[in-house]
Design an enzyme around this catalytic site. Structure first.
Site, PDB file in Angstrom:
ATOM      1  N   CYS A 166       4.909  64.878  -2.281  1.00  0.00           N
ATOM      2  CA  CYS A 166       5.386  65.614  -3.458  1.00  0.00           C
ATOM      3  C   CYS A 166       6.843  65.261  -3.657  1.00  0.00           C
ATOM      4  O   CYS A 166       7.221  64.103  -3.549  1.00  0.00           O
ATOM      5  CB  CYS A 166       5.158  67.108  -3.276  1.00  0.00           C
ATOM      6  SG  CYS A 166       5.973  67.805  -1.809  1.00  0.00           S
TER       7      CYS A 166
ATOM      8  N   ARG B  59       6.436  64.354 -13.900  1.00  0.00           N
ATOM      9  CA  ARG B  59       7.311  63.744 -12.888  1.00  0.00           C
ATOM     10  C   ARG B  59       6.657  62.487 -12.320  1.00  0.00           C
ATOM     11  O   ARG B  59       7.335  61.480 -12.090  1.00  0.00           O
ATOM     12  CB  ARG B  59       7.625  64.743 -11.775  1.00  0.00           C
ATOM     13  CG  ARG B  59       8.504  65.903 -12.209  1.00  0.00           C
ATOM     14  CD  ARG B  59       8.879  66.806 -11.046  1.00  0.00           C
ATOM     15  NE  ARG B  59       9.773  66.159 -10.109  1.00  0.00           N
ATOM     16  CZ  ARG B  59      10.090  66.624  -8.905  1.00  0.00           C
ATOM     17  NH1 ARG B  59       9.551  67.756  -8.484  1.00  0.00           N
ATOM     18  NH2 ARG B  59      10.913  65.974  -8.121  1.00  0.00           N
TER      19      ARG B  59
END
Length: 283
Positions: A238, A180
């Site tokens: 995050c 990611r």
């Protein structure tokens, strides 16, 4: 003060003169809805069995406000958060122990919020519920009202602009999975990639195969290798400020203070005017 506690030590403290308030924050990031499958139900898991005396806390409703421009898990309304903690029996003069289903992310989010708003004694059960060897209960406790009044700290929290600056002037860690960060996949947010200058530091590498944190010395070595020097200012983000709280907790175990960017990638990537970097290079 230690930020984590073992199951053995917790069992001992629960039989002592000053047992901690126990919070069960079972939650997990689930893409099940998109596939038409039932979403994870932490409350149902709690009802099926929890550490005796633990009170369930709903991450989505009590540790965050509604998703929006500030991300998928923005800060909760502080007054509502305080009321939820008091209902759970949290008082300023009594220790708190938080646990989840083992991943540690949700427990860390509760730990961070309580610490950031001034509670002096909060720990996370290392390894979560799977580490607990005692009996489980299906009884829902009715704790006496606590007296905790949250007072947010002046520091320890980043917004998008501060995160962008820190990526250039200090160390900004990206706690998501490496793919990611690199922008190879993005199952949730508008676009993949990372904040320019941020360093890839997957949360999963802070724990061993049993889900427990690595020893403090190993964590210090890990963060040193990622560029965290003794005098470095450190921040973490995050996807939505949950797994990053776990990384802030890992840093605390290592003796390193760090700030949390709660909006995280879900807020950053929603704004098309903010720059996005892809690939393994932080820049």
């Amino acid at each position: 003060m230690n930020a984590i506690i073992t199951a053995t030590d917790l069992a001992h403290e629960l039989t002592g003169d000053r047992p901690p308030v126990l919070l069960d924050v079972r939650w997990q990031l689930s893409l099940a809805k998109a596939a038409g499958a039932p979403a994870f139900d932490g409350r149902a898991e709690y009802a099926a069995g929890h550490i005796p005396g633990a009170v369930f806390v709903d991450l989505d409703r009590e540790l965050a406000s509604e998703p929006g421009e500030s991300g998928r898990h923005p800060l909760p309304d502080i007054e509502e958060f305080g009321a939820a903690m008091r209902r759970a029996g949290v008082s300023a003069g009594r220790p708190v122990v938080v646990y989840d289903g083992g991943q540690g992310w949700a427990a860390a989010r509760a730990w961070w919020l309580l610490r950031w708003t001034g509670h002096p004694d909060v720990r996370v059960l290392d390894g979560g519920l799977p580490s607990w060897e005692g009996e489980l209960s299906t009884q829902t406790p009715d704790p006496a009202e606590g007296d905790f009044r949250p007072e947010p700290a002046a520091g320890g929290l980043l917004d998008a602009d501060a995160a962008a600056v820190l990526a250039r002037t200090g160390v900004l860690l990206d706690a998501r999975a490496g793919e990611r960060y690199r922008g190879e996949v993005e199952p949730i947010d508008r676009v993949g990639g990372h904040i320019p200058g941020a360093v890839s530091a997957p949360t999963t590498e802070n724990v061993g195969p049993d889900g427990r944190f690595l020893p403090a010395a190993e964590l210090r070595d890990r963060f040193k290798a990622l560029g965290v020097a003794a005098d470095a200012e450190v921040g973490v983000y995050c996807g939505s400020g949950v797994s990053a709280a776990h990384e802030v907790l890992a840093l605390a175990v290592a003796g390193i203070p760090a700030a949390l960017y709660v909006g995280s990638w879900s807020e950053w990537s929603a704004d098309p005017d903010r720059p996005v970097a892809v690939g393994a290079d932080p820049q």
